[in-house]
Design an enzyme around this catalytic site. Sequence first.
Site, PDB file in Angstrom:
ATOM      1  N   TYR A   1       0.824  -1.211   0.000  1.00  0.00           N
ATOM      2  CA  TYR A   1       0.000   0.000   0.000  1.00  0.00           C
ATOM      3  C   TYR A   1       0.864   1.269   0.000  1.00  0.00           C
ATOM      4  O   TYR A   1       0.413   2.310   0.471  1.00  0.00           O
ATOM      5  CB  TYR A   1      -0.932   0.005   1.213  1.00  0.00           C
ATOM      6  CG  TYR A   1      -2.167  -0.854   1.028  1.00  0.00           C
ATOM      7  CD1 TYR A   1      -3.129  -0.533   0.070  1.00  0.00           C
ATOM      8  CD2 TYR A   1      -2.389  -1.979   1.813  1.00  0.00           C
ATOM      9  CE1 TYR A   1      -4.279  -1.306  -0.106  1.00  0.00           C
ATOM     10  CE2 TYR A   1      -3.540  -2.758   1.646  1.00  0.00           C
ATOM     11  CZ  TYR A   1      -4.476  -2.410   0.692  1.00  0.00           C
ATOM     12  OH  TYR A   1      -5.609  -3.167   0.524  1.00  0.00           O
TER      13      TYR A   1
ATOM     14  N   HIS B   1     -10.239  -6.165  -1.728  1.00  0.00           N
ATOM     15  CA  HIS B   1      -9.421  -5.264  -2.537  1.00  0.00           C
ATOM     16  C   HIS B   1      -9.529  -5.719  -3.981  1.00  0.00           C
ATOM     17  O   HIS B   1      -9.630  -6.914  -4.255  1.00  0.00           O
ATOM     18  CB  HIS B   1      -7.948  -5.352  -2.094  1.00  0.00           C
ATOM     19  CG  HIS B   1      -7.010  -4.688  -3.070  1.00  0.00           C
ATOM     20  ND1 HIS B   1      -6.719  -3.353  -3.007  1.00  0.00           N
ATOM     21  CD2 HIS B   1      -6.343  -5.190  -4.147  1.00  0.00           C
ATOM     22  CE1 HIS B   1      -5.902  -3.054  -4.019  1.00  0.00           C
ATOM     23  NE2 HIS B   1      -5.653  -4.148  -4.709  1.00  0.00           N
TER      24      HIS B   1
HETATM   25  P1  GDP Z   1     -10.036   0.802  -3.153  1.00  0.00           P
HETATM   26  O1  GDP Z   1      -9.347   0.739  -4.492  1.00  0.00           O
HETATM   27  O2  GDP Z   1     -11.534   0.949  -3.275  1.00  0.00           O
HETATM   28  O3  GDP Z   1      -9.665  -0.334  -2.228  1.00  0.00           O
HETATM   29  O4  GDP Z   1      -9.561   2.160  -2.439  1.00  0.00           O
HETATM   30  P2  GDP Z   1      -8.114   2.862  -2.337  1.00  0.00           P
HETATM   31  O5  GDP Z   1      -7.116   2.201  -3.244  1.00  0.00           O
HETATM   32  O6  GDP Z   1      -8.332   4.325  -2.470  1.00  0.00           O
HETATM   33  O7  GDP Z   1      -7.686   2.593  -0.821  1.00  0.00           O
HETATM   34  C1  GDP Z   1      -7.111   1.366  -0.421  1.00  0.00           C
HETATM   35  C2  GDP Z   1      -7.728   0.968   0.889  1.00  0.00           C
HETATM   36  O8  GDP Z   1      -7.390   1.948   1.883  1.00  0.00           O
HETATM   37  C3  GDP Z   1      -9.256   0.928   0.888  1.00  0.00           C
HETATM   38  O9  GDP Z   1      -9.796  -0.274   0.395  1.00  0.00           O
HETATM   39  C4  GDP Z   1      -9.573   1.143   2.340  1.00  0.00           C
HETATM   40  O10 GDP Z   1      -9.407  -0.089   3.072  1.00  0.00           O
HETATM   41  C5  GDP Z   1      -8.491   2.126   2.768  1.00  0.00           C
HETATM   42  N1  GDP Z   1      -8.950   3.520   2.651  1.00  0.00           N
HETATM   43  C6  GDP Z   1      -9.047   4.274   1.528  1.00  0.00           C
HETATM   44  N2  GDP Z   1      -9.517   5.497   1.800  1.00  0.00           N
HETATM   45  C7  GDP Z   1      -9.729   5.548   3.137  1.00  0.00           C
HETATM   46  C8  GDP Z   1     -10.198   6.555   4.031  1.00  0.00           C
HETATM   47  O11 GDP Z   1     -10.523   7.687   3.648  1.00  0.00           O
HETATM   48  N3  GDP Z   1     -10.268   6.215   5.353  1.00  0.00           N
HETATM   49  C9  GDP Z   1      -9.926   4.969   5.810  1.00  0.00           C
HETATM   50  N4  GDP Z   1     -10.025   4.718   7.125  1.00  0.00           N
HETATM   51  N5  GDP Z   1      -9.467   3.995   4.988  1.00  0.00           N
HETATM   52  C10 GDP Z   1      -9.365   4.267   3.670  1.00  0.00           C
END
Ligand code: GDP
Length: 143
Positions: free
Chosen positions: A51, A117
């Site tokens: 990540y 994911h």
């Molecule tokens: P995804 O592609 O929908 O999984 O979203 P992203 O790649 O933007 O983010 C990866 C992971 O980080 C997400 O699946 C969530 O578990 C976490 N995450 C993303 N945005 C947020 C946020 O604003 N707050 C929190 N607590 N977790 C987040």
Amino acid sequence: MAVERTLSIIKPGAVAKNLIGNIINRFEEHGLRIIAARMIHLTQEQAQAFYAIHRERPFFPELVAYMTESPFIALVLEGENAIARNRELMGPTDPSKAAPGTIRGDFGKSITRNTVHGSDAPETAVTEIAFFFSHVDLFPRAR
Ligand code: GDP
């Protein structure tokens, strides 16, 4: 439409709740074939690397803690338009905004604990698949 591959993770909370079969069933029922699968318990360092793009975000420590709390299932899904199809089945990142019938809408507990994911683009799919699987681990399905 092209045949694509995408990385799916059934996150630790979903494994702990015995949702592996339910989630895999949704993939198989919607034209996605599993061409690789493994259970993994990531170290802190591995989760931070996976990540890395979110390293500066405020939720990063919570995300890493969640993804290392217990084992998860990594899958490679293959099929027509697999990246978008998987993300449709998942629903949006925030489960409170996800429709019933999507995986996150049905099982997500919070933005962090959002069940699954899925890669978001062809380039990230290649990188993310390579993070967990080598070429010999992939079994493209003729049938
Ligand atoms: P995804 O592609 O929908 O999984 O979203 P992203 O790649 O933007 O983010 C990866 C992971 O980080 C997400 O699946 C969530 O578990 C976490 N995450 C993303 N945005 C947020 C946020 O604003 N707050 C929190 N607590 N977790 C987040």
